[in-house]
Scaffold this motif. Sequence first.
Motif, PDB file in Angstrom:
ATOM      1  N   ALA A  59       0.315  -1.212  -0.225  1.00 42.79           N
ATOM      2  CA  ALA A  59      -0.126  -0.394   0.372  1.00 42.79           C
ATOM      3  C   ALA A  59       0.825   0.869  -0.222  1.00 42.79           C
ATOM      4  N   GLN A  60       2.046   1.022   0.794  1.00 45.73           N
ATOM      5  CA  GLN A  60       2.947   2.543   1.098  1.00 45.73           C
ATOM      6  C   GLN A  60       3.613   2.683  -0.275  1.00 45.73           C
ATOM      7  N   VAL A  61       3.711   1.495  -1.318  1.00 53.46           N
ATOM      8  CA  VAL A  61       4.449   1.537  -2.434  1.00 53.46           C
ATOM      9  C   VAL A  61       3.461   2.098  -3.782  1.00 53.46           C
ATOM     10  N   ILE A  62       2.452   1.873  -3.626  1.00 54.62           N
ATOM     11  CA  ILE A  62       0.970   2.430  -4.565  1.00 54.62           C
ATOM     12  C   ILE A  62       0.890   4.001  -4.107  1.00 54.62           C
ATOM     13  N   ASP A  64       3.302   5.933  -3.113  1.00 61.60           N
ATOM     14  CA  ASP A  64       4.694   6.506  -3.176  1.00 61.60           C
ATOM     15  C   ASP A  64       4.507   6.893  -4.754  1.00 61.60           C
ATOM     16  N   ALA A  65       3.666   5.580  -5.203  1.00 62.20           N
ATOM     17  CA  ALA A  65       3.491   5.822  -7.119  1.00 62.20           C
ATOM     18  C   ALA A  65       2.377   6.566  -7.761  1.00 62.20           C
ATOM     19  N   LEU A  66       1.435   6.926  -6.416  1.00 62.54           N
ATOM     20  CA  LEU A  66       0.451   8.224  -6.620  1.00 62.54           C
ATOM     21  C   LEU A  66       0.596   9.367  -6.084  1.00 62.54           C
ATOM     22  N   LYS A  67       1.415   9.460  -5.162  1.00 62.52           N
ATOM     23  CA  LYS A  67       2.382  10.883  -5.011  1.00 62.52           C
ATOM     24  C   LYS A  67       3.006  11.477  -6.003  1.00 62.52           C
ATOM     25  N   GLU A  68       3.951  10.523  -6.683  1.00 62.06           N
ATOM     26  CA  GLU A  68       4.795  10.703  -7.549  1.00 62.06           C
ATOM     27  C   GLU A  68       3.784  11.204  -8.462  1.00 62.06           C
ATOM     28  N   ASP A  69       2.961  10.418  -9.182  1.00 59.61           N
ATOM     29  CA  ASP A  69       2.057  10.664 -10.689  1.00 59.61           C
ATOM     30  C   ASP A  69       1.901  12.157 -10.355  1.00 59.61           C
ATOM     31  N   ALA A  87       3.317   0.875 -12.235  1.00 65.54           N
ATOM     32  CA  ALA A  87       4.281   1.587 -11.141  1.00 65.54           C
ATOM     33  C   ALA A  87       5.053   0.677 -10.262  1.00 65.54           C
ATOM     34  N   ALA A  88       4.126  -0.120  -9.323  1.00 67.50           N
ATOM     35  CA  ALA A  88       4.465  -0.029  -7.954  1.00 67.50           C
ATOM     36  C   ALA A  88       4.928  -1.840  -8.380  1.00 67.50           C
ATOM     37  N   ARG A  89       5.102  -2.393  -9.798  1.00 65.95           N
ATOM     38  CA  ARG A  89       5.180  -3.598 -10.000  1.00 65.95           C
ATOM     39  C   ARG A  89       7.395  -3.394  -9.773  1.00 65.95           C
TER      40      ARG A  89
END
Length: 141
Positions: A59-62, A64-69, A87-89
């Motif tokens: 969930a944290q990785v996801i 982080d990907a959403l924040k970056e996007d 992105a999480a992959r």
Amino acid sequence: ADSPPCSTSACMSRNSTKHALSSRSNFMIKEKSARYKKFSTAVANMDSRWPTRRLEFAAQVIVDALKEDKAMKAGSSGMTRQDVRDAARLHIGDTGLLDYVLKSLNNVIVENYVVRRMVNPSSRILEYTIHELGKEFKAPE
């Protein structure tokens, strides 16, 4: 094979019923989406084959990907499910875990962000968005 013309009262009745049902379901959707819970709490109640720490890490990785996007795109548009997954992959190889967490991420709080998912009405593609807790949303009591 023409259908018989519908009488005015029958058509009006059918349309008003349809309108009443759609406005009721819209109200229910708005009501339902107003409640958020912490992902860590939601995970504790899930019957999952993955340990809690792996679910929380995914969930944290996801997030982080959403924040970056969101930082790269100034608009408030979301990120498609496939883009979030890709992105999480890069950080997590277990696609089953990612899919399970993506399915679970709706109206939940991870870190200081509310993660929401919705179908984009124009493209009909599932999108994820994040919103900062303090600014737009309040934490659950």
